[in-house]
Motif scaffolding. Structure first.
Motif, PDB file in Angstrom:
ATOM      1  N   ASN A   1       7.927  44.077   7.360  1.00  0.00           N
ATOM      2  CA  ASN A   1       7.678  43.159   8.592  1.00  0.00           C
ATOM      3  C   ASN A   1       7.375  41.787   7.947  1.00  0.00           C
ATOM      4  O   ASN A   1       6.960  41.047   9.093  1.00  0.00           O
ATOM      5  N   SER A   2       7.692  41.235   6.939  1.00  0.00           N
ATOM      6  CA  SER A   2       7.602  39.874   6.542  1.00  0.00           C
ATOM      7  C   SER A   2       8.953  39.170   6.510  1.00  0.00           C
ATOM      8  O   SER A   2       9.631  39.534   5.772  1.00  0.00           O
ATOM      9  N   ILE A   3       8.894  38.000   7.223  1.00  0.00           N
ATOM     10  CA  ILE A   3       9.943  37.250   7.174  1.00  0.00           C
ATOM     11  C   ILE A   3       9.727  35.872   6.470  1.00  0.00           C
ATOM     12  O   ILE A   3       8.695  35.421   6.531  1.00  0.00           O
ATOM     13  N   ASN A   4      10.757  35.368   6.096  1.00  0.00           N
ATOM     14  CA  ASN A   4      10.481  33.992   5.249  1.00  0.00           C
ATOM     15  C   ASN A   4      11.002  32.857   6.286  1.00  0.00           C
ATOM     16  O   ASN A   4      12.026  32.188   6.055  1.00  0.00           O
ATOM     17  N   GLN A   5      10.130  32.716   7.319  1.00  0.00           N
ATOM     18  CA  GLN A   5      10.427  31.782   8.384  1.00  0.00           C
ATOM     19  C   GLN A   5       9.225  31.122   9.131  1.00  0.00           C
ATOM     20  O   GLN A   5       7.962  31.725   8.892  1.00  0.00           O
ATOM     21  N   PHE A   6       9.145  29.993   9.728  1.00  0.00           N
ATOM     22  CA  PHE A   6       7.968  29.578  10.310  1.00  0.00           C
ATOM     23  C   PHE A   6       7.643  30.414  11.377  1.00  0.00           C
ATOM     24  O   PHE A   6       6.586  30.423  12.025  1.00  0.00           O
ATOM     25  N   PHE A   7       8.463  30.973  12.080  1.00  0.00           N
ATOM     26  CA  PHE A   7       8.429  31.682  13.423  1.00  0.00           C
ATOM     27  C   PHE A   7       9.401  32.908  13.234  1.00  0.00           C
ATOM     28  O   PHE A   7      10.249  32.968  12.545  1.00  0.00           O
ATOM     29  N   CYS A   8       9.481  33.746  14.354  1.00  0.00           N
ATOM     30  CA  CYS A   8      10.239  34.846  14.571  1.00  0.00           C
ATOM     31  C   CYS A   8      11.723  34.411  14.854  1.00  0.00           C
ATOM     32  O   CYS A   8      11.992  34.453  16.080  1.00  0.00           O
ATOM     33  N   GLU A   9      12.622  34.359  13.923  1.00  0.00           N
ATOM     34  CA  GLU A   9      13.737  34.037  14.075  1.00  0.00           C
ATOM     35  C   GLU A   9      14.518  34.994  14.047  1.00  0.00           C
ATOM     36  O   GLU A   9      14.559  35.927  13.268  1.00  0.00           O
ATOM     37  N   ILE A  10      15.623  35.256  15.193  1.00  0.00           N
ATOM     38  CA  ILE A  10      16.462  36.575  15.191  1.00  0.00           C
ATOM     39  C   ILE A  10      17.264  36.660  13.716  1.00  0.00           C
ATOM     40  O   ILE A  10      17.155  37.922  13.402  1.00  0.00           O
ATOM     41  N   PRO A  11      17.687  35.893  13.183  1.00  0.00           N
ATOM     42  CA  PRO A  11      18.510  36.051  12.019  1.00  0.00           C
ATOM     43  C   PRO A  11      17.693  36.699  11.028  1.00  0.00           C
ATOM     44  O   PRO A  11      17.986  37.516  10.307  1.00  0.00           O
ATOM     45  N   GLN A  12      16.519  36.102  11.043  1.00  0.00           N
ATOM     46  CA  GLN A  12      15.617  36.612   9.849  1.00  0.00           C
ATOM     47  C   GLN A  12      15.222  38.189  10.128  1.00  0.00           C
ATOM     48  O   GLN A  12      14.925  39.018   9.435  1.00  0.00           O
ATOM     49  N   ILE A  13      14.956  38.283  11.537  1.00  0.00           N
ATOM     50  CA  ILE A  13      14.819  39.657  11.885  1.00  0.00           C
ATOM     51  C   ILE A  13      15.767  40.779  11.621  1.00  0.00           C
ATOM     52  O   ILE A  13      15.661  41.852  11.270  1.00  0.00           O
TER      53      ILE A  13
ATOM     54  N   LEU B   1      25.867  35.876   6.210  1.00  0.00           N
ATOM     55  CA  LEU B   1      24.493  36.383   5.632  1.00  0.00           C
ATOM     56  C   LEU B   1      24.679  35.733   4.060  1.00  0.00           C
ATOM     57  O   LEU B   1      23.678  35.468   3.558  1.00  0.00           O
ATOM     58  N   SER B   2      25.836  35.948   3.471  1.00  0.00           N
ATOM     59  CA  SER B   2      25.868  35.591   1.855  1.00  0.00           C
ATOM     60  C   SER B   2      25.803  33.912   1.885  1.00  0.00           C
ATOM     61  O   SER B   2      25.473  33.644   0.609  1.00  0.00           O
ATOM     62  N   PHE B   3      25.966  33.269   2.887  1.00  0.00           N
ATOM     63  CA  PHE B   3      25.639  31.828   2.658  1.00  0.00           C
ATOM     64  C   PHE B   3      24.153  31.319   3.006  1.00  0.00           C
ATOM     65  O   PHE B   3      23.711  30.150   3.023  1.00  0.00           O
ATOM     66  N   SER B   4      23.320  32.420   3.004  1.00  0.00           N
ATOM     67  CA  SER B   4      21.913  32.117   3.544  1.00  0.00           C
ATOM     68  C   SER B   4      21.190  32.010   2.077  1.00  0.00           C
ATOM     69  O   SER B   4      21.178  32.669   1.318  1.00  0.00           O
ATOM     70  N   SER B   5      19.969  31.140   2.249  1.00  0.00           N
ATOM     71  CA  SER B   5      19.000  30.994   1.246  1.00  0.00           C
ATOM     72  C   SER B   5      17.766  30.899   2.135  1.00  0.00           C
ATOM     73  O   SER B   5      17.665  30.172   2.976  1.00  0.00           O
ATOM     74  N   PRO B   6      16.558  31.235   1.637  1.00  0.00           N
ATOM     75  CA  PRO B   6      15.371  30.951   2.180  1.00  0.00           C
ATOM     76  C   PRO B   6      15.024  29.486   2.509  1.00  0.00           C
ATOM     77  O   PRO B   6      14.769  28.879   3.656  1.00  0.00           O
ATOM     78  N   SER B   7      15.251  28.378   1.521  1.00  0.00           N
ATOM     79  CA  SER B   7      14.883  27.159   1.635  1.00  0.00           C
ATOM     80  C   SER B   7      15.913  26.600   2.739  1.00  0.00           C
ATOM     81  O   SER B   7      15.522  25.602   3.717  1.00  0.00           O
TER      82      SER B   7
ATOM     83  N   VAL C   1      14.906  24.664   6.597  1.00  0.00           N
ATOM     84  CA  VAL C   1      15.596  23.368   6.864  1.00  0.00           C
ATOM     85  C   VAL C   1      16.128  23.505   8.183  1.00  0.00           C
ATOM     86  O   VAL C   1      15.888  22.637   9.043  1.00  0.00           O
ATOM     87  N   VAL C   2      17.026  24.242   8.231  1.00  0.00           N
ATOM     88  CA  VAL C   2      17.957  24.433   9.544  1.00  0.00           C
ATOM     89  C   VAL C   2      17.184  24.821  10.633  1.00  0.00           C
ATOM     90  O   VAL C   2      17.168  24.192  11.613  1.00  0.00           O
TER      91      VAL C   2
END
Length: 197
Positions: free
Chosen positions: A55-67, A147-153, A157-158
């Protein structure tokens, strides 16, 4: 905002009738209502997803793509992706209407005989269009990139670009039309530059 600018520039004599207090209440209620329904739909969808990757996401807040990355259910994932695609279509439709209203505004502004009048009209419209374009383009990128174009940093930023920058720019951009504020900013910049030399 785009409709307000459109009526103010293209139909200034009808401004009071077209944008009276009743119309403003209806537009605000429509914006708040659709925002509430949109949030409710996404919240219900994401709470129904089974999460199998923690239940840990790499984001400042609960973003739908991260969930969605944490989901282990293909059906829930596809349901949420469908909602995001419909949302993107609606957002794109709104953006097209905003652009079309600004095309009408720019056509009307270019017919203004005085250069000062054109400058004033453009300075009123361009900041709003820039902020809306920044918000919509970064939100599209955040939600619809593969999803393949995704990176945590890149995701961080986005997320900052579309959730923090436009609301932070709005007060600054709209208050910069105020003469006293412009003079104060110029004075601050001059003092800063002269003290550094």
């Amino acid at each position: 905002m785009a409709y307000d600018r459109y009526v103010a520039i293209c139909q200034p004599l009808h401004y009071g009738t077209l944008l009276g207090s009743r119309a403003c209440v209806h537009m605000a209620a429509a914006a708040w209502g659709t925002g509430f329904l949109y949030s409710l739909l996404h919240t219900a969808n994401t709470f129904s997803l089974p999460l199998c990757q923690g239940n840990s996401i790499n984001q400042f807040f609960c973003e739908i793509p991260q969930i969605l990355k944490l989901s282990c259910s293909d059906s829930g994932y596809l349901r949420e992706v469908r909602v995001l695609v419909v949302t993107a279509f609606l957002l794109f439709t709104c953006f097209v209407f905003i652009v079309l209203s600004y095309v009408q505004i720019f056509r009307a502004v270019l017919r203004i005989p005085s250069e000062q009048g054109r400058h004033k009209a453009f300075s009123m419209c361009l900041p709003h269009l820039a902020v809306v374009s920044l918000f919509i383009s970064t939100a599209f990128f955040a939600y619809l990139k593969p999803l393949s174009f995704s990176s945590p940093s890149l995701d961080l930023v986005v997320a900052v670009l579309y959730s923090v920058v436009p609301p932070a720019l709005n007060p600054f951009i709209y208050s910069m039309r105020n003469r006293e504020l412009k003079d104060a900013v110029k004075e601050l910049i001059q003092r800063t530059l002269f003290h550094q030399q």
